[in-house]
Design a protein around this motif. Structure first.
Motif, PDB file in Angstrom:
ATOM      1  N   GLN A  17     114.714  21.925 -40.332  1.00  0.00           N
ATOM      2  CA  GLN A  17     115.918  22.563 -40.864  1.00  0.00           C
ATOM      3  C   GLN A  17     116.343  23.777 -40.038  1.00  0.00           C
ATOM      4  O   GLN A  17     117.499  24.166 -40.063  1.00  0.00           O
ATOM      5  CB  GLN A  17     115.713  22.979 -42.324  1.00  0.00           C
ATOM      6  CG  GLN A  17     115.574  21.802 -43.252  1.00  0.00           C
ATOM      7  CD  GLN A  17     115.307  22.245 -44.677  1.00  0.00           C
ATOM      8  OE1 GLN A  17     114.776  23.335 -44.921  1.00  0.00           O
ATOM      9  NE2 GLN A  17     115.670  21.398 -45.633  1.00  0.00           N
ATOM     10  N   ILE A  18     115.420  24.384 -39.312  1.00  0.00           N
ATOM     11  CA  ILE A  18     115.748  25.576 -38.528  1.00  0.00           C
ATOM     12  C   ILE A  18     116.252  25.238 -37.122  1.00  0.00           C
ATOM     13  O   ILE A  18     116.809  26.081 -36.434  1.00  0.00           O
ATOM     14  CB  ILE A  18     114.537  26.536 -38.456  1.00  0.00           C
ATOM     15  CG1 ILE A  18     114.997  27.930 -38.050  1.00  0.00           C
ATOM     16  CG2 ILE A  18     113.479  26.022 -37.504  1.00  0.00           C
ATOM     17  CD1 ILE A  18     113.949  28.999 -38.171  1.00  0.00           C
ATOM     18  N   THR A  21     119.758  26.286 -36.087  1.00  0.00           N
ATOM     19  CA  THR A  21     119.838  27.731 -35.886  1.00  0.00           C
ATOM     20  C   THR A  21     119.275  28.101 -34.519  1.00  0.00           C
ATOM     21  O   THR A  21     119.849  28.929 -33.798  1.00  0.00           O
ATOM     22  CB  THR A  21     119.074  28.471 -36.999  1.00  0.00           C
ATOM     23  OG1 THR A  21     119.636  28.102 -38.252  1.00  0.00           O
ATOM     24  CG2 THR A  21     119.155  29.972 -36.820  1.00  0.00           C
ATOM     25  N   LEU A  22     118.162  27.484 -34.142  1.00  0.00           N
ATOM     26  CA  LEU A  22     117.584  27.731 -32.823  1.00  0.00           C
ATOM     27  C   LEU A  22     118.532  27.264 -31.719  1.00  0.00           C
ATOM     28  O   LEU A  22     118.699  27.951 -30.708  1.00  0.00           O
ATOM     29  CB  LEU A  22     116.239  27.024 -32.683  1.00  0.00           C
ATOM     30  CG  LEU A  22     115.117  27.535 -33.591  1.00  0.00           C
ATOM     31  CD1 LEU A  22     113.905  26.616 -33.497  1.00  0.00           C
ATOM     32  CD2 LEU A  22     114.758  28.960 -33.252  1.00  0.00           C
ATOM     33  N   ASP A  23     119.160  26.099 -31.916  1.00  0.00           N
ATOM     34  CA  ASP A  23     120.126  25.589 -30.937  1.00  0.00           C
ATOM     35  C   ASP A  23     121.268  26.576 -30.734  1.00  0.00           C
ATOM     36  O   ASP A  23     121.683  26.845 -29.611  1.00  0.00           O
ATOM     37  CB  ASP A  23     120.706  24.245 -31.388  1.00  0.00           C
ATOM     38  CG  ASP A  23     119.713  23.109 -31.286  1.00  0.00           C
ATOM     39  OD1 ASP A  23     118.625  23.281 -30.718  1.00  0.00           O
ATOM     40  OD2 ASP A  23     120.047  22.015 -31.797  1.00  0.00           O
ATOM     41  N   LYS A  24     121.753  27.136 -31.839  1.00  0.00           N
ATOM     42  CA  LYS A  24     122.846  28.109 -31.755  1.00  0.00           C
ATOM     43  C   LYS A  24     122.384  29.362 -31.011  1.00  0.00           C
ATOM     44  O   LYS A  24     123.083  29.876 -30.138  1.00  0.00           O
ATOM     45  CB  LYS A  24     123.339  28.476 -33.153  1.00  0.00           C
ATOM     46  CG  LYS A  24     124.546  29.361 -33.162  1.00  0.00           C
ATOM     47  CD  LYS A  24     125.079  29.576 -34.561  1.00  0.00           C
ATOM     48  CE  LYS A  24     126.320  30.443 -34.498  1.00  0.00           C
ATOM     49  NZ  LYS A  24     126.932  30.610 -35.818  1.00  0.00           N
TER      50      LYS A  24
END
Length: 82
Positions: A17-18, A21-24
């Motif tokens: 699920q994170i 966010t890491l990609d962003k």
């Protein structure tokens, strides 16, 4: 993809699920980094963020032949990517 090259690092398990966010954070959508699958020395598959050539060229980053950015005994010396 070449077994002659390696990078020192740590593998950390994260909840899927994170990942968006890491990609962003890593700028994947902007093309600053890509996600690549690799196999660790111990045989575990993992995903890594690989810096783009665009970012390397924009910042005249040195080539770290040892693969270890943090080892003060082997500083990033040598060629710059141009």
């Amino acid at each position: 993809q070449d077994a002659n090259y390696w990078v020192l690092g740590e593998v950390i398990e994260v909840d899927e699920q994170i990942v968006p966010t890491l990609d962003k954070y890593e700028g994947v959508e902007e093309g600053l980094y890509t996600k690549e699958e690799l196999v660790t020395e111990s045989g575990h598959k993992c995903l890594v963020y690989q810096i783009s050539l665009q970012l390397i060229l924009a910042n005249r980053m040195p080539i770290v032949r040892s693969g270890d950015w943090l080892n003060p005994e082997d500083p990033p010396i040598g060629d710059f990517v141009e």
